[in-house]
Design an enzyme around this catalytic site. Structure first.
Site, PDB file in Angstrom:
ATOM      1  N   LEU A 235       0.831  -1.202   0.000  1.00  0.00           N
ATOM      2  CA  LEU A 235       0.000   0.000   0.000  1.00  0.00           C
ATOM      3  C   LEU A 235       0.868   1.256   0.000  1.00  0.00           C
ATOM      4  CD1 LEU A 235      -2.728   1.426   0.211  1.00  0.00           C
ATOM      5  CD2 LEU A 235      -2.574   1.184   2.709  1.00  0.00           C
ATOM      6  N   VAL A 236       1.925   1.246   0.803  1.00  0.00           N
ATOM      7  CA  VAL A 236       2.824   2.399   0.859  1.00  0.00           C
ATOM      8  C   VAL A 236       3.500   2.608  -0.495  1.00  0.00           C
ATOM      9  CG1 VAL A 236       4.963   3.268   1.907  1.00  0.00           C
ATOM     10  CG2 VAL A 236       3.183   2.257   3.342  1.00  0.00           C
ATOM     11  N   THR A 237       3.882   1.513  -1.151  1.00  0.00           N
ATOM     12  CA  THR A 237       4.482   1.609  -2.485  1.00  0.00           C
ATOM     13  C   THR A 237       3.540   2.296  -3.465  1.00  0.00           C
ATOM     14  OG1 THR A 237       5.792  -0.409  -2.148  1.00  0.00           O
ATOM     15  CG2 THR A 237       5.412   0.283  -4.415  1.00  0.00           C
TER      16      THR A 237
ATOM     17  N   ASP B  28       9.418   5.315  -1.095  1.00  0.00           N
ATOM     18  CA  ASP B  28      10.126   4.156  -1.633  1.00  0.00           C
ATOM     19  C   ASP B  28      11.110   3.586  -0.615  1.00  0.00           C
ATOM     20  OD1 ASP B  28      10.674   2.386  -3.859  1.00  0.00           O
ATOM     21  OD2 ASP B  28      12.623   3.368  -4.013  1.00  0.00           O
TER      22      ASP B  28
ATOM     23  N   ASP C  48       8.709   1.453   2.268  1.00  0.00           N
ATOM     24  CA  ASP C  48       8.175   0.106   2.027  1.00  0.00           C
ATOM     25  C   ASP C  48       9.230  -0.953   2.325  1.00  0.00           C
ATOM     26  OD1 ASP C  48       9.772   0.575  -0.172  1.00  0.00           O
ATOM     27  OD2 ASP C  48       8.166   0.424  -1.646  1.00  0.00           O
ATOM     28  N   GLY C  49      10.485  -0.656   1.989  1.00  0.00           N
ATOM     29  CA  GLY C  49      11.555  -1.591   2.319  1.00  0.00           C
ATOM     30  C   GLY C  49      11.765  -1.710   3.812  1.00  0.00           C
TER      31      GLY C  49
ATOM     32  N   ASP D  90       7.185  -3.109  -6.490  1.00  0.00           N
ATOM     33  CA  ASP D  90       8.095  -2.009  -6.177  1.00  0.00           C
ATOM     34  C   ASP D  90       8.905  -1.602  -7.405  1.00  0.00           C
ATOM     35  OD1 ASP D  90       9.408  -0.240  -4.174  1.00  0.00           O
ATOM     36  OD2 ASP D  90      11.166  -1.416  -4.716  1.00  0.00           O
TER      37      ASP D  90
ATOM     38  N   ASP E  71       8.604   1.940  -9.392  1.00  0.00           N
ATOM     39  CA  ASP E  71       9.792   2.786  -9.574  1.00  0.00           C
ATOM     40  C   ASP E  71       9.886   3.287 -11.013  1.00  0.00           C
ATOM     41  OD1 ASP E  71      10.501   2.472  -6.956  1.00  0.00           O
ATOM     42  OD2 ASP E  71      12.126   1.039  -7.338  1.00  0.00           O
TER      43      ASP E  71
END
Length: 216
Positions: free
Chosen positions: A30-32, A66, A69-70, A87, A91
Site C-alpha cells: 500500500l505504501v508503495t 520508496d 516500504d523496504g 516495487d 519505480d
C-alpha cells in the site's frame, strides 16, 4: 552508488517509521502504491505545469515512500515476490512521470527543445540501466553499483528543478545535461559489468531459443 553509501544511515531513520506504519495496520504494498500515485500527481500536476519548486517538494516527499516500504518489509521480517515486482514496476512509473513531466515543461513552457531532449535521454537511459540490472539478476549474473542509479537520478534531477524553481537559471540545464551524460555512461558501464560477470561465471554457452526475445 548512493544506495550503497547511504543505506545504513537511511535505515536508522526509516526503520522506526516502518515499524510504526506496520503497527498502524498498513502494508508495504500500500505504501508503495501511495508513494507512486503521489509522485505521478506531483510531477504531472506541478512540474509539468511549471510549478517547479512546489512540485519538487511534493515529489521529494512521495519519493521517500520508496524507502519506507523496504523498511516495513524488514520490520515484518520478510518480503514477497509480488512486492518486489510491484516495487520495481512502480519505480519505473515514478521515474517516467518525473522526467517525462520535466521534458513536457521544457518543450512547452520553457521552449527549450535541447533541454527536453536531455530529459528524454535521462528517461530512456534510466529505464535501460534498471532493465539491464534486472535481466542480469534474472540469469544470476550479479553486478555491483553504477554511476547513475535511481537515487542519483532522483537527487540530481530534483535538485535541478528545485533550484530552477527558486530562480537559479542555469541549475536545470547543468543538472540535466550532467545527468543525461551520466545515464548514457551508466548504460555502457552496466553492459561491461554484465559481460565481466558472465566471463567470471564461465558463460560461453548459447542462450536458449527465445531467451533473447522474452520481453513485450
Amino acid at each position: 552508488m548512493l544506495n550503497a553509501l547511504a543505506r545504513a544511515s537511511v535505515s536508522r531513520v526509516t526503520d522506526p517509521i516502518g515499524r510504526g506504519l506496520l503497527r498502524a495496520g498498513l502494508g508495504p504494498d500500500l505504501v508503495t502504491v501511495v508513494g507512486t500515485v503521489g509522485v505521478v500527481a506531483g510531477a504531472v500536476g506541478l512540474l509539468a505545469t511549471g510549478h517547479l519548486f512546489v512540485g519538487t517538494l511534493v515529489v521529494t516527499v512521495f519519493v521517500m515512500f520508496d524507502l519506507l516500504d523496504g523498511a516495513m518489509a524488514r520490520a515484518r521480517g520478510y518480503g514477497t515476490k509480488f512486492g518486489l515486482v510491484l516495487d520495481a514496476s512502480c519505480d519505473r512509473i515514478a521515474d517516467g512521470a518525473i522526467f517525462g513531466s520535466v521534458a513536457f515543461y521544457c518543450f512547452t513552457q520553457r521552449d527549450d527543445r535541447w533541454l527536453g531532449l536531455a530529459c528524454l535521454l535521462i528517461l530512456v537511459g534510466g529505464q535501460v540501466v534498471s532493465y539491464v540490472k534486472a535481466r542480469a539478476d534474472s540469469v544470476e549474473l550479479h553486478i555491483g553499483g553504477a554511476i547513475a542509479e535511481r537515487a542519483e537520478r532522483n537527487v540530481v534531477g530534483l535538485v535541478g528543478t528545485g533550484l530552477a524553481g527558486l530562480g537559479v537559471p542555469l541549475a536545470m540545464p547543468i543538472c540535466l545535461w550532467i545527468l543525461a551524460a551520466a545515464c548514457l555512461a551508466t548504460v555502457v558501464q552496466r553492459l561491461v559489468q554484465v559481460r565481466a560477470a558472465a566471463k567470471a561465471a564461465g558463460d560461453g554457452a548459447p542462450a536458449a531459443v527465445g531467451a533473447r526475445d522474452t520481453e513485450r
